[in-house]
Design a protein around this motif. Sequence first.
Motif, PDB file in Angstrom:
ATOM      1  N   ARG A  90      41.907  45.724  31.181  1.00 58.17           N
ATOM      2  CA  ARG A  90      41.446  45.356  32.527  1.00 58.17           C
ATOM      3  C   ARG A  90      39.999  45.775  32.778  1.00 58.17           C
ATOM      4  O   ARG A  90      39.301  45.188  33.604  1.00 58.17           O
ATOM      5  CB  ARG A  90      42.359  45.965  33.582  1.00 58.17           C
ATOM      6  N   SER A  91      39.505  46.803  32.049  1.00 56.66           N
ATOM      7  CA  SER A  91      38.118  47.249  32.211  1.00 56.66           C
ATOM      8  C   SER A  91      37.127  46.310  31.549  1.00 56.66           C
ATOM      9  O   SER A  91      35.921  46.406  31.786  1.00 56.66           O
ATOM     10  CB  SER A  91      37.965  48.654  31.599  1.00 56.66           C
ATOM     11  N   GLY A  92      37.623  45.420  30.689  1.00 52.84           N
ATOM     12  CA  GLY A  92      36.724  44.593  29.894  1.00 52.84           C
ATOM     13  C   GLY A  92      36.115  45.322  28.719  1.00 52.84           C
ATOM     14  O   GLY A  92      35.273  44.763  28.012  1.00 52.84           O
ATOM     15  N   ARG A  93      36.528  46.566  28.478  1.00 50.11           N
ATOM     16  CA  ARG A  93      35.980  47.379  27.399  1.00 50.11           C
ATOM     17  C   ARG A  93      37.008  47.523  26.276  1.00 50.11           C
ATOM     18  O   ARG A  93      37.977  46.787  26.200  1.00 50.11           O
ATOM     19  CB  ARG A  93      35.567  48.753  27.942  1.00 50.11           C
ATOM     20  N   PHE A  94      36.796  48.475  25.402  1.00 51.00           N
ATOM     21  CA  PHE A  94      37.645  48.731  24.225  1.00 51.00           C
ATOM     22  C   PHE A  94      37.615  47.516  23.296  1.00 51.00           C
ATOM     23  O   PHE A  94      36.672  47.372  22.537  1.00 51.00           O
ATOM     24  CB  PHE A  94      39.066  49.119  24.646  1.00 51.00           C
ATOM     25  N   PHE A  95      38.598  46.638  23.341  1.00 54.11           N
ATOM     26  CA  PHE A  95      38.618  45.475  22.458  1.00 54.11           C
ATOM     27  C   PHE A  95      39.536  44.433  23.069  1.00 54.11           C
ATOM     28  O   PHE A  95      40.243  44.684  24.051  1.00 54.11           O
ATOM     29  CB  PHE A  95      39.071  45.855  21.048  1.00 54.11           C
ATOM     30  N   SER A  96      39.538  43.242  22.486  1.00 52.12           N
ATOM     31  CA  SER A  96      40.477  42.192  22.890  1.00 52.12           C
ATOM     32  C   SER A  96      41.031  41.535  21.629  1.00 52.12           C
ATOM     33  O   SER A  96      40.446  41.622  20.554  1.00 52.12           O
ATOM     34  CB  SER A  96      39.795  41.148  23.781  1.00 52.12           C
ATOM     35  N   VAL A  97      42.170  40.882  21.770  1.00 50.07           N
ATOM     36  CA  VAL A  97      42.758  40.091  20.686  1.00 50.07           C
ATOM     37  C   VAL A  97      42.602  38.627  21.070  1.00 50.07           C
ATOM     38  O   VAL A  97      43.134  38.185  22.099  1.00 50.07           O
ATOM     39  CB  VAL A  97      44.231  40.444  20.447  1.00 50.07           C
ATOM     40  N   GLU A  98      41.855  37.899  20.268  1.00 52.58           N
ATOM     41  CA  GLU A  98      41.551  36.498  20.530  1.00 52.58           C
ATOM     42  C   GLU A  98      41.969  35.669  19.323  1.00 52.58           C
ATOM     43  O   GLU A  98      42.645  36.161  18.424  1.00 52.58           O
ATOM     44  CB  GLU A  98      40.053  36.336  20.828  1.00 52.58           C
ATOM     45  N   GLY A  99      41.561  34.402  19.303  1.00 55.18           N
ATOM     46  CA  GLY A  99      41.850  33.538  18.166  1.00 55.18           C
ATOM     47  C   GLY A  99      40.582  33.040  17.514  1.00 55.18           C
ATOM     48  O   GLY A  99      39.521  32.992  18.143  1.00 55.18           O
ATOM     49  N   VAL A 100      40.668  32.700  16.234  1.00 59.49           N
ATOM     50  CA  VAL A 100      39.571  32.044  15.527  1.00 59.49           C
ATOM     51  C   VAL A 100      40.125  30.918  14.658  1.00 59.49           C
ATOM     52  O   VAL A 100      41.259  30.983  14.171  1.00 59.49           O
ATOM     53  CB  VAL A 100      38.760  33.015  14.636  1.00 59.49           C
ATOM     54  N   GLY A 101      39.306  29.882  14.487  1.00 64.10           N
ATOM     55  CA  GLY A 101      39.567  28.838  13.507  1.00 64.10           C
ATOM     56  C   GLY A 101      38.530  28.944  12.412  1.00 64.10           C
ATOM     57  O   GLY A 101      37.334  29.098  12.684  1.00 64.10           O
ATOM     58  N   VAL A 102      38.968  28.904  11.157  1.00 67.95           N
ATOM     59  CA  VAL A 102      38.085  29.160  10.018  1.00 67.95           C
ATOM     60  C   VAL A 102      38.132  27.971   9.056  1.00 67.95           C
ATOM     61  O   VAL A 102      39.212  27.453   8.734  1.00 67.95           O
ATOM     62  CB  VAL A 102      38.517  30.434   9.269  1.00 67.95           C
ATOM     63  N   THR A 103      36.958  27.560   8.595  1.00 63.51           N
ATOM     64  CA  THR A 103      36.835  26.530   7.559  1.00 63.51           C
ATOM     65  C   THR A 103      35.965  27.075   6.449  1.00 63.51           C
ATOM     66  O   THR A 103      34.850  27.553   6.701  1.00 63.51           O
ATOM     67  CB  THR A 103      36.204  25.243   8.125  1.00 63.51           C
ATOM     68  N   VAL A 104      36.468  27.030   5.214  1.00 64.45           N
ATOM     69  CA  VAL A 104      35.702  27.480   4.045  1.00 64.45           C
ATOM     70  C   VAL A 104      35.625  26.332   3.045  1.00 64.45           C
ATOM     71  O   VAL A 104      36.400  25.374   3.111  1.00 64.45           O
ATOM     72  CB  VAL A 104      36.350  28.728   3.396  1.00 64.45           C
ATOM     73  N   ASP A 105      34.698  26.449   2.117  1.00 65.77           N
ATOM     74  CA  ASP A 105      34.436  25.318   1.224  1.00 65.77           C
ATOM     75  C   ASP A 105      35.173  25.397  -0.101  1.00 65.77           C
ATOM     76  O   ASP A 105      34.989  24.543  -0.953  1.00 65.77           O
ATOM     77  CB  ASP A 105      32.929  25.199   0.962  1.00 65.77           C
ATOM     78  N   ARG A 106      36.010  26.403  -0.310  1.00 67.46           N
ATOM     79  CA  ARG A 106      36.744  26.517  -1.566  1.00 67.46           C
ATOM     80  C   ARG A 106      37.938  27.437  -1.375  1.00 67.46           C
ATOM     81  O   ARG A 106      38.049  28.138  -0.369  1.00 67.46           O
ATOM     82  CB  ARG A 106      35.841  27.015  -2.693  1.00 67.46           C
ATOM     83  N   GLY A 107      38.855  27.396  -2.344  1.00 67.66           N
ATOM     84  CA  GLY A 107      40.046  28.229  -2.271  1.00 67.66           C
ATOM     85  C   GLY A 107      41.269  27.419  -1.886  1.00 67.66           C
ATOM     86  O   GLY A 107      41.174  26.267  -1.446  1.00 67.66           O
ATOM     87  N   PRO A 108      42.463  28.015  -2.024  1.00 73.74           N
ATOM     88  CA  PRO A 108      43.705  27.284  -1.740  1.00 73.74           C
ATOM     89  C   PRO A 108      43.923  27.000  -0.261  1.00 73.74           C
ATOM     90  O   PRO A 108      44.743  26.152   0.087  1.00 73.74           O
ATOM     91  CB  PRO A 108      44.793  28.220  -2.288  1.00 73.74           C
ATOM     92  N   PHE A 109      43.200  27.693   0.638  1.00 78.42           N
ATOM     93  CA  PHE A 109      43.377  27.495   2.079  1.00 78.42           C
ATOM     94  C   PHE A 109      42.016  27.174   2.699  1.00 78.42           C
ATOM     95  O   PHE A 109      41.314  28.066   3.190  1.00 78.42           O
ATOM     96  CB  PHE A 109      43.972  28.749   2.724  1.00 78.42           C
ATOM     97  N   PRO A 110      41.607  25.903   2.729  1.00 81.57           N
ATOM     98  CA  PRO A 110      40.280  25.568   3.265  1.00 81.57           C
ATOM     99  C   PRO A 110      40.182  25.663   4.787  1.00 81.57           C
ATOM    100  O   PRO A 110      39.097  25.806   5.326  1.00 81.57           O
ATOM    101  CB  PRO A 110      40.057  24.133   2.802  1.00 81.57           C
TER     102      PRO A 110
END
Length: 479
Positions: A90-110
């Motif tokens: 509630r203070s807006g401090r410490f940390f938060s848990v959010e989401g990200v979408g990731v795209t990479v150019d190689r590997g089994p999970f692009p």
Amino acid sequence: MTRPPDTVTRAAGPGPAPATAVLRRRAETGLALRLARSAAAPEGARPRTEEVTGWLAERLRAHRFRVDRIPFADLEDWAFAPESGNLGHRSGRFFSVEGVGVTVDRGPFPHWQQPIIHQPEVGILGILAKEIDGVLHFLMQAKMEPGNRNLLQLSPTVQATRSNYTRVHKGADVRYLEYFLGPRRGRVLADVLQSEHGSWFLRKANRNVLVETDEDVAPHEDFRWLTLGQIGRLLRLDNLVNMDSRTVLAGLPTASTEDRHARALHTDRELLSWITTQRARHEVRVERLPLAGVRDWHRTPTAVERADGRYFRVVAVAVEADSRETADWTQPLIEPTGRGVTAFLVRRIDGVPHLLVHARVEAGLLDVLELAPTVQCAPENHAHLDPADRPPFLDEVLTAGPERIRYEAVHSEEGGRFLNAESRYLVVEADPGAPQEPPKGYLWVTPGQLGALAQHARYVNVQARTLLACINAGAVDSL
């Protein structure tokens, strides 16, 4: 070590080096020798090494510690935002848990999406040093972290986020903070911003700092002065020296950083060019997303997790800890679903030990990738993949006989943000029949070269720094 590319140098005219530069070089050489003496002196001021585990057990009994899993609805001062679903304070401090979408150019999970911790503030991980009876000692703390499986571990003198040491929680002051903030009360031996876990933190950095004092510092009952050699012995034990201590110790300017890189397979300039090339050849896109919209993850009353049970989950805990600045609180934590395996392969090239580093891309890193151990994964997360898609060298590490293992211990990851996050850390002799030329994305470097890079930001990841700390403190056999 040649200066990394983000360091400015000034051209010097002909003639001898300035006196200040000569004195600086002498001071650094003297420090390396003092650190070597500390590493070779496992029995320093009391308590003796064998007494440290007893002291930690005694401090565990002396305090009231408790950690209970709770439903998200029982979190105090934390809540999911109505629209985004992000979990924040509630203070807006410490940390938060959010989401990200990731795209990479190689590997089994692009492509993938995941929750991630967003903690933009920079914390302090500081160790205070002092010569006692002519030997350098380090002031280490018996500190409780809610995510540690055994709760109490050996931590730096100061281990605090900005929200903590500015007392957002309205708790007690952080002990010994005055040596690391404000007017200088000692000589800075090391000071660098370092990344943390790039798979679970979004562009997170902490200040890793070592300060030497000449003052008479009486340790609080939860603190003890230990030599580097004592810490090295303790690093051979499971879940005893915490991650924050290990990352600070990885940045020590030891003798290996001054000597061994001169006989490396690759020159320092070649190594820096290789890192730059690896960063340039990868295309990585990271997009912040609302936690509520992260694909393949769902929220229950007690967890944010995947239906297949892989990777990790977000959970909530209630904590009691009368030795902390605040005696009780609630918070979210990330809980991995399996134990990790983190290992360097090592081989001697022209008689000099070399470690096989991996230029590892991680979504949360600021500069695309950092140098990582040869293997860094939770094997259960890759068991369903075809052999060609499994992490390189994983099977070699998992099947190595005891005669090839130079170091092995289970260490906790960051106990303030992760619950029961452990990895089996190893240094393993490479298969003598394997070719010296590694696959793309891997390179043989000396411990000295890796140590020199660890004195600068964003070159060596936190898992590699753990193993480097073990090397610096003499915990690794025959290296």
